[in-house]
Design a protein around this motif. Structure first.
Motif, PDB file in Angstrom:
ATOM      1  N   GLN A 356      36.326  62.863  74.797  1.00  0.00           N
ATOM      2  CA  GLN A 356      37.411  63.310  73.903  1.00  0.00           C
ATOM      3  C   GLN A 356      38.441  64.140  74.677  1.00  0.00           C
ATOM      4  OE1 GLN A 356      36.030  65.287  70.373  1.00  0.00           O
ATOM      5  NE2 GLN A 356      35.510  63.379  69.356  1.00  0.00           N
ATOM      6  N   GLN A 357      37.939  64.901  75.672  1.00  0.00           N
ATOM      7  CA  GLN A 357      38.837  65.715  76.494  1.00  0.00           C
ATOM      8  C   GLN A 357      39.861  64.855  77.237  1.00  0.00           C
ATOM      9  OE1 GLN A 357      39.064  69.021  77.092  1.00  0.00           O
ATOM     10  NE2 GLN A 357      37.631  69.291  75.408  1.00  0.00           N
ATOM     11  N   SER A 360      42.726  60.479  73.398  1.00  0.00           N
ATOM     12  CA  SER A 360      43.197  60.921  72.078  1.00  0.00           C
ATOM     13  C   SER A 360      43.386  59.648  71.261  1.00  0.00           C
ATOM     14  CB  SER A 360      44.538  61.648  72.216  1.00  0.00           C
ATOM     15  OG  SER A 360      45.564  60.729  72.545  1.00  0.00           O
ATOM     16  N   LYS A 381      49.912  62.843  74.677  1.00  0.00           N
ATOM     17  CA  LYS A 381      49.382  63.933  75.508  1.00  0.00           C
ATOM     18  C   LYS A 381      49.904  63.898  76.942  1.00  0.00           C
ATOM     19  CE  LYS A 381      44.795  62.284  76.645  1.00  0.00           C
ATOM     20  NZ  LYS A 381      45.257  61.828  77.958  1.00  0.00           N
ATOM     21  N   ARG A 385      49.624  68.985  76.894  1.00  0.00           N
ATOM     22  CA  ARG A 385      48.316  68.819  76.247  1.00  0.00           C
ATOM     23  C   ARG A 385      48.006  69.938  75.269  1.00  0.00           C
ATOM     24  NH1 ARG A 385      44.506  65.776  79.179  1.00  0.00           N
ATOM     25  NH2 ARG A 385      45.468  64.737  80.922  1.00  0.00           N
ATOM     26  N   GLU A 389      46.559  68.123  69.961  1.00  0.00           N
ATOM     27  CA  GLU A 389      45.450  67.313  69.450  1.00  0.00           C
ATOM     28  C   GLU A 389      45.769  66.579  68.146  1.00  0.00           C
ATOM     29  OE1 GLU A 389      45.227  70.561  70.187  1.00  0.00           O
ATOM     30  OE2 GLU A 389      44.235  70.433  72.131  1.00  0.00           O
TER      31      GLU A 389
END
Ligand SMILES: Cc1ncc(COP(=O)(O)O)c(C=O)c1O
Length: 433
Positions: A356-357, A360, A381, A385, A389
Motif C-alpha cells: 500500500q505504501q 494507490s 502520488k 505524496r 492518500e
C-alpha cells in the motif's frame, strides 16, 4: 547498500515522469504502440531561428568554459525581460543561469533551510519541491490545491500553513500538474498574507516556467509584482516550456539581492562550473527576438484546441470529472468514480501494508491503463505524496498530436469499463506500482 550509502540518500524521492520511460520502452519492444500522455515537454521542435543561432555559436567556437553565473549577455536580457514583464527593477547581478529551471529548487532548499525549517509547497505540485525537502533535513508542509477551487490557493490556505519555522514558500502558476492559474485577486491575497505573517527572512520561490502557456487570452501575473514581494521572491523560469527546448537545459532565477545570487554562483562552480555558452546564446536570442511571440502564440493555440478536445472527451467518460485548465499543457481529471467502478479502491484496501505504501488506487488504474491499454499517464502520488492518500487523479499531458489524443481517449474509456480485465491484471500482480 544500506550501510554503504549515506542516510540522506533514502530521503530523496524522484520525478516519476522519468521512471515510466523504461516501462514504455519494454511495451514498445513487444511491438505495441503506446499513446504517450505522460510527457512534460512540448511536442514541437525548437523554433528555427533559435536553432540557427546555436549552430552559429558552435561555428564561432563558443564552446569553452564561461561565466559560472551565466553569460553576461543572457543575464542582461533576463533582467530586462523580468523588469518589463513584472514591473520590477531587476539587475543582471541578481540573475543566475542554471541547467534548467529544476536545479534552483534543490539549491534554494540547501541555501536557505537548516534542519527543522519548514517548506510550504503546493500539492499536487512539481514533485521536486517535496522530494528535496527531507533530503536537506527540512520539514515538508504541503498546501493542498482543491479541485473545487480550480486548483488554486487563497491567502487563508497559505495562512493556515505558516508558522515561525516557515523558511520557504513554493508557488507555481500556471501549475504542473493541474494547469491551475491563480487570479490577480488571489495573488494579491496571498502576497498580503505572506507580508503580514512572515518576516523578510523567508523566501517565496515563484516557479513560473509555464508563464507563456496561458489559455483564453489570459495574461500571466506574477506574485513578485505585488507590493513588498520583490524583496523576498525568487523568480524562476527558463527555455524548456516556452521555447519547447527541454534538452537545451537553460533555466534562470532572479534573486532578491546580488549577495544571494553570489551564493548560487558558487554552488554552480562547485557542481558543474558553467552551462554551455552556445545554448545560453540561443536562450538570449529567444528572449530578445520578435520572432518568439509568433512561435509561442501558435504553440498555445494548438494546446488550447487540444485541451478543449481532451476535457470534453474525459467528461464524457463515466466516472471521470475534469476541470478545464487555464494554462500549462496538462489536464488533471478526478478518477474516483472509475477507481470505485473498476474495483481498484477495494483492491488497494486488500493489499498488504508494505505494498500500500508503494501504490494507490489511482496508481493501480494508471498501471492497468499502461500495460493493458497502452496509454501512459501519471498518477496523483507522482505529484506529492504527503496527505495525498484520499485523492484519486491522473495527469494527462496534451503535448501529443490530436490523433493520438483521440485514440488515447478511446482506450481510456474502454479501460474504465473493463472490470474483468482489471481483476485479471490485479491478480497477476506484476505491475502494481
Ligand atoms: C513546475 C516545473 N518547474 C520546473 C520544471 C523543470 O524545468 P526544466 O526542464 O527547465 O528543468 C518543470 C518541468 O517539468 C516543471 O513542470
Amino acid at each position: 547498500m544500506m550501510t554503504l550509502l549515506a542516510k540522506r540518500v533514502a530521503l530523496l524521492d524522484t520525478e516519476n515522469a522519468f521512471k515510466i520511460g523504461p516501462y514504455i520502452r519494454s511495451i514498445e519492444e513487444q511491438g505495441k504502440s503506446v499513446i504517450k500522455c505522460n510527457l512534460g515537454e512540448p511536442d514541437f521542435p525548437v523554433p528555427e531561428f533559435i536553432k540557427e543561432e546555436v549552430k552559429r555559436q558552435l561555428d564561432l567556437d563558443n564552446t569553452h568554459y564561461c561565466d559560472p553565473q551565466g553569460i553576461p549577455s543572457l543575464r542582461k536580457v533576463i533582467a530586462k525581460y523580468f523588469s518589463e514583464t513584472r514591473g520590477i527593477r531587476a539587475t543582471p547581478d541578481q540573475v543566475v543561469v542554471f541547467p534548467g529551471a529544476k536545479p534552483p529548487i534543490g539549491f534554494s532548499q540547501q541555501t536557505y533551510c537548516d534542519p527543522g525549517d519548514e517548506i510550504i509547497y503546493p500539492s499536487p505540485g512539481f514533485p521536486i519541491y517535496e522530494s528535496f525537502t527531507s533530503y536537506v533535513g527540512a520539514r515538508p508542509i504541503p498546501v493542498h490545491l482543491k479541485e473545487d477551487k480550480n486548483f488554486t490557493l487563497s491567502g487563508d490556505d497559505i495562512a493556515s500553513t505558516i508558522t515561525k519555522k516557515t523558511k520557504m514558500i513554493f508557488l507555481n502558476f500556471p501549475s504542473n500538474p493541474t494547469g491551475g492559474v491563480a487570479s490577480p485577486e488571489q495573488l494579491q491575497d496571498i502576497a498580503q498574507v505572506i507580508r503580514k505573517r512572515c518576516s523578510e527572512n523567508i523566501r517565496v520561490f515563484s516557479d513560473e516556467v509555464y508563464e507563456n502557456i496561458l489559455f483564453d487570452g489570459n495574461k500571466h501575473r506574477s506574485i513578485i509584482s505585488y507590493p513588498g514581494m520583490e524583496k523576498i521572491t525568487i523568480l524562476v523560469s527558463g527555455v524548456s516550456k516556452s521555447y519547447s527546448w527541454t534538452g537545451g537545459r537553460i533555466g534562470w532565477a532572479l534573486f532578491p539581492t546580488a549577495e544571494e545570487a553570489e551564493v548560487f554562483r558558487n554552488l554552480n562552480i562547485n557542481y558543474f562550473s558553467c552551462i554551455p555558452p552556445y545554448n545560453q546564446e540561443g536562450a538570449r536570442l529567444a528572449l530578445e527576438s520578435p520572432l518568439s511571440k509568433d512561435a509561442i502564440v501558435s504553440m498555445v493555440k494548438t494546446f488550447q484546441d487540444r485541451r478543449d478536445l481532451v476535457v470534453d472527451g474525459l467528461n464524457a467518460i463515466k466516472g471521470i470529472r475534469c476541470q478545464k485548465p487555464k494554462g500549462a499543457f496538462y489536464v488533471f481529471p478526478n478518477i474516483s468514480g472509475v477507481c470505485e467502478n473498476l474495483g481498484s479502491m477495494e483492491a488497494f484496501q486488500n493489499l498488504p501494508a508494505d505494498l500500500q505504501q508503494r501504490t494507490s488506487p489511482s496508481t493501480l488504474f494508471q498501471m492497468f491503463l499502461l500495460f493493458e491499454y497502452q496509454v501512459a499517464t501519471m498518477d496523483r502520488k507522482s505529484f506529492g505524496r504527503m496527505g495525498a492518500e484520499d485523492f484519486h487523479y491522473l495527469r494527462l499531458s496534451i503535448a501529443t498530436d490530436t490523433a493520438s489524443l483521440k485514440e488515447g481517449l478511446k482506450r481510456l474509456a474502454a479501460a474504465s469499463q473493463d472490470k474483468k480485465g482489471f481483476k485479471l491484471f490485479f491478480e497477476r500482480g506484476e505491475h502494481l506500482f
